[in-house]
Design a protein around this motif. Sequence first.
Motif, short mmCIF file in Angstrom:
data_model
loop_
_atom_site.label_atom_id
_atom_site.label_comp_id
_atom_site.label_asym_id
_atom_site.label_seq_id
_atom_site.Cartn_x
_atom_site.Cartn_y
_atom_site.Cartn_z
N VAL A 197 -13.08 63.83 -95.09
CA VAL A 197 -11.62 63.85 -95.06
C VAL A 197 -11.13 65.07 -95.81
O VAL A 197 -11.63 65.39 -96.89
CB VAL A 197 -11.05 62.57 -95.73
N HIS B 259 -22.44 58.61 -103.50
CA HIS B 259 -21.66 58.05 -102.40
C HIS B 259 -20.51 58.94 -101.97
O HIS B 259 -20.14 58.97 -100.80
CB HIS B 259 -21.13 56.66 -102.77
N VAL B 260 -19.89 59.63 -102.95
CA VAL B 260 -18.76 60.48 -102.59
C VAL B 260 -18.86 61.81 -103.34
O VAL B 260 -19.22 61.84 -104.51
CB VAL B 260 -17.40 59.82 -102.94
N GLN B 261 -18.55 62.89 -102.62
CA GLN B 261 -18.53 64.21 -103.24
C GLN B 261 -17.20 64.84 -102.89
O GLN B 261 -16.86 64.98 -101.71
CB GLN B 261 -19.68 65.04 -102.68
N ILE B 262 -16.42 65.20 -103.92
CA ILE B 262 -15.09 65.78 -103.67
C ILE B 262 -15.07 67.20 -104.23
O ILE B 262 -15.37 67.40 -105.41
CB ILE B 262 -13.97 64.99 -104.38
N PHE C 168 -7.96 67.07 -97.80
CA PHE C 168 -6.73 66.75 -98.51
C PHE C 168 -6.06 68.04 -98.94
O PHE C 168 -6.71 69.09 -99.04
CB PHE C 168 -7.01 65.83 -99.72
N LEU D 70 -11.90 68.98 -99.80
CA LEU D 70 -12.74 68.16 -98.95
C LEU D 70 -13.31 66.96 -99.69
O LEU D 70 -13.79 67.08 -100.82
CB LEU D 70 -13.91 69.02 -98.44
N ILE D 71 -13.24 65.79 -99.05
CA ILE D 71 -13.87 64.58 -99.58
C ILE D 71 -14.97 64.18 -98.61
O ILE D 71 -14.72 64.01 -97.41
CB ILE D 71 -12.85 63.41 -99.67
N ARG D 72 -16.20 64.08 -99.13
CA ARG D 72 -17.32 63.70 -98.27
C ARG D 72 -17.91 62.40 -98.75
O ARG D 72 -18.16 62.22 -99.95
CB ARG D 72 -18.39 64.80 -98.28
N MET D 73 -18.13 61.48 -97.82
CA MET D 73 -18.66 60.16 -98.18
C MET D 73 -20.01 59.94 -97.51
O MET D 73 -20.22 60.33 -96.36
CB MET D 73 -17.63 59.09 -97.79
N PHE D 74 -20.94 59.33 -98.27
CA PHE D 74 -22.32 59.18 -97.81
C PHE D 74 -22.75 57.72 -97.82
O PHE D 74 -22.23 56.91 -98.59
CB PHE D 74 -23.27 59.96 -98.73
N ASP D 75 -23.76 57.42 -97.01
CA ASP D 75 -24.33 56.08 -97.06
C ASP D 75 -25.47 56.06 -98.07
O ASP D 75 -25.78 57.07 -98.70
CB ASP D 75 -24.79 55.60 -95.67
N SER D 76 -26.11 54.91 -98.22
CA SER D 76 -27.13 54.78 -99.27
C SER D 76 -28.36 55.62 -98.99
O SER D 76 -29.19 55.82 -99.86
CB SER D 76 -27.52 53.31 -99.47
N TYR E 5 -19.53 50.63 -98.64
CA TYR E 5 -19.68 51.88 -99.37
C TYR E 5 -18.38 52.25 -100.08
O TYR E 5 -17.29 51.89 -99.64
CB TYR E 5 -20.06 53.03 -98.42
N LYS F 241 -18.50 60.13 -93.51
CA LYS F 241 -17.07 60.38 -93.31
C LYS F 241 -16.69 61.65 -94.04
O LYS F 241 -17.23 61.95 -95.10
CB LYS F 241 -16.28 59.20 -93.88
N GLU G 127 -15.29 54.38 -101.06
CA GLU G 127 -14.48 55.38 -100.38
C GLU G 127 -13.42 55.91 -101.33
O GLU G 127 -13.05 55.24 -102.30
CB GLU G 127 -13.82 54.75 -99.15
N VAL G 128 -12.96 57.10 -101.04
CA VAL G 128 -11.95 57.73 -101.88
C VAL G 128 -10.85 58.29 -101.00
O VAL G 128 -11.10 58.88 -99.95
CB VAL G 128 -12.56 58.88 -102.72
N GLU G 129 -9.64 58.15 -101.47
CA GLU G 129 -8.49 58.68 -100.77
C GLU G 129 -7.66 59.48 -101.76
O GLU G 129 -7.50 59.07 -102.91
CB GLU G 129 -7.69 57.50 -100.24
N HIS G 130 -7.15 60.63 -101.35
CA HIS G 130 -6.32 61.43 -102.24
C HIS G 130 -4.90 60.88 -102.22
O HIS G 130 -4.32 60.66 -101.15
CB HIS G 130 -6.31 62.88 -101.78
N TRP H 51 -6.59 59.89 -107.30
CA TRP H 51 -7.42 59.39 -106.20
C TRP H 51 -7.45 57.87 -106.23
O TRP H 51 -7.36 57.26 -107.27
CB TRP H 51 -8.86 59.90 -106.34
#
Lengths: 345, 331
Positions: A185, B242-245, A187, A171-177, B286, A183, B288-291, B276
């Motif tokens: 996603v 901002h991103v947690q994977i 994988f 799981l990829i989780r995206m956050f705002d400030s 912001y 979002k 962003e990350v894509e695998h 990534w």
Amino acid sequence: MFNRKFMEELFKPQELYSKKALRTVYDRLAHASIMRLNQASMDKLYDLMTMAFKHQVLLCPRPKDVLLVTFNHLDAIKGFIQDSPAILHQVEEIFRQLTEVKCFFLLCLWQTYGGLSAGEFQLIRQTLLTFFQDLHIRVSLFLKDKVQNSNGRFVLPVSGPVPWGTEVPGLIRMFDSKGKEVKKVEFKHGGNYVTAPKEGSFELYGDRVLKLGTNMYSMNRPVETHMSGASKNLAPRTQENIAPNPLAKEELNFLARLMGGMEIKKPSGPEPGFRLNLFTTDEEEEQAALTRPEELSYEVINIQATQDQQRNEELARIMGELEVTDQPRQSASKGDDLLAMMDGL
Amino acid sequence: MVAVDSQGPQDSAVRMFRRERSIPLRGSAAALCNNLSVLQLPSRNLTHFGVVHGPSAQLVSAAPEGVPLAQRQLHAKEGAGVSPPLITQVHWCVLPFRVLLVLTSHRGIQMYESDGSVMVYWHALDSGDASPGTWSGRILVFDIPAKGPNIVLSEELAGHQTPVTDIATEPAQGQDCVADMVTADDSGLLCVWRSGPEFKLLTRIPGFGVPCPSVQLWHGTVAAGYGDGQVRLYEAGTGTLHVQISAHARAICALDLAPEVGKLLSAAEDTFVHIWKLSRSPESGYTEVEHCHGECVPDTQVCGARFCDPSGSSFAVTGYDLAEILRFSSV
């Protein structure tokens, strides 16, 4: 082995033992009992122990689980004593002392390691792995269970529960400030993992959950302990060319303190104990000793107290606590008289 | 919004990788984090690799197809004691005017010319504490001249209370991004710094109970890999997450960056290596990350991984107990 003094020495902060030192201690431990092993069987037993422990350390899901493995070892030992009412009846006093001492050991373990951070456990695990580096002895039990490959390397499964505290990958989780998730996603991570059911217990008693470190012979199966082709197909093993100088006083001092100047009893006349042969015949045992590859020889250091040594009271008490039968008290000095203590290195 | 990685044709150039010829090592790799350093020398058609074995570190140079050309072994400086010291890291530091090879052990820091032929500097660490690992968390800043051995310890930075695991730097990106160095430690704490005649601590990003063995910095974004298998991306200036994977099932051992294209490589003890793609969303700004790609190295506890070229189209991997450097490149 659970002698208090011995344990106190074990728990002192110190560097990792050299391979020679550990093998020497192991030898002495085995011979402190009534058990006798020839060189070949001793080598084999040590190889088995080493590879089993390597497997346990390597497969620990979290570095902290090394402690759970140790708890599993101790729980199993407790079980051996408790499950034998016949022995219990005969050696009640010994059992009481052993239980007391085992509790002390568990307590030491708990106090020393219970409060360590994840980073410190990571360091412990990495340090242990340096000891096992380049050991690829094949164990038939492991080969049969598909725990080890034919090249001697352990199987690292990519399925099953994730360690406690880790999320299933994917799981990829995206956050705002402001920290709001904007979002998400998924994988494909490639493994087949599931959530961990629960955490193993680090208390003195409890469900450890982890199976590593439990009795590998407890299942009903024909147990073969011979190592098929241990000397063939061995991955090139890096020689420990920086072997510690056996005359390094520091290491010998440690060994002597640890063993309290124990004597190997040379049985004369009717043998009180029993001889353990890990091979199928005596001839096979002899053959194994002769054909053991050079790079796997352990060069055990022999430390034996000579007769006219003066032992101090502390050591005499250790000896008394270690032995079941009565022994005439002797005395010896420790410390700088180490070289005098060594017989036939 | 939830989307499933579609495995579509986007970025197909780097989506498929194949195994290339391995580079043999004299000694297997030790179970350390960040246990692979790579120096790319495209002008000389060479790549240098550095791997820690234990008491020695091995340097190998290879041609583009992976043919090994030269080998060298370096040892930590001995001192008093029973056993030789273990090396904790080998790393090439690329500076504006020169490249130095740095070797660290619990005894101290050794710096060499980039091919490991000559030691130019030795800094002994106080061994006040006999047991390794209980380090002070100090960060040492050295002034390096363009040539020669006149290296001077210029500053000691205090920011960490537990041993420092990794340091990442990038050239200052202009006025918007003032942060150009980030350090990580065993407790998972990250410190973000601005370099200069005196270093200034800008932000602290707290940990959450697991070590952070590896960290990278890209365009003002901190990428951190943790002992619980997570990769997290923070804004360097503010420390905002901002991103947690949930990237791996075991502790992460290495992160690497291909800065030209914003590719991040993560490797962990779960035998997997993932690639990534980092980007900034044009609408929100912001990160962003894509695998992009996942590779399994069967039955290998990976301990080091690096890109081998600036575009991130090839990478190398080391594993505990493995006496070779595995190489992968995109088809």
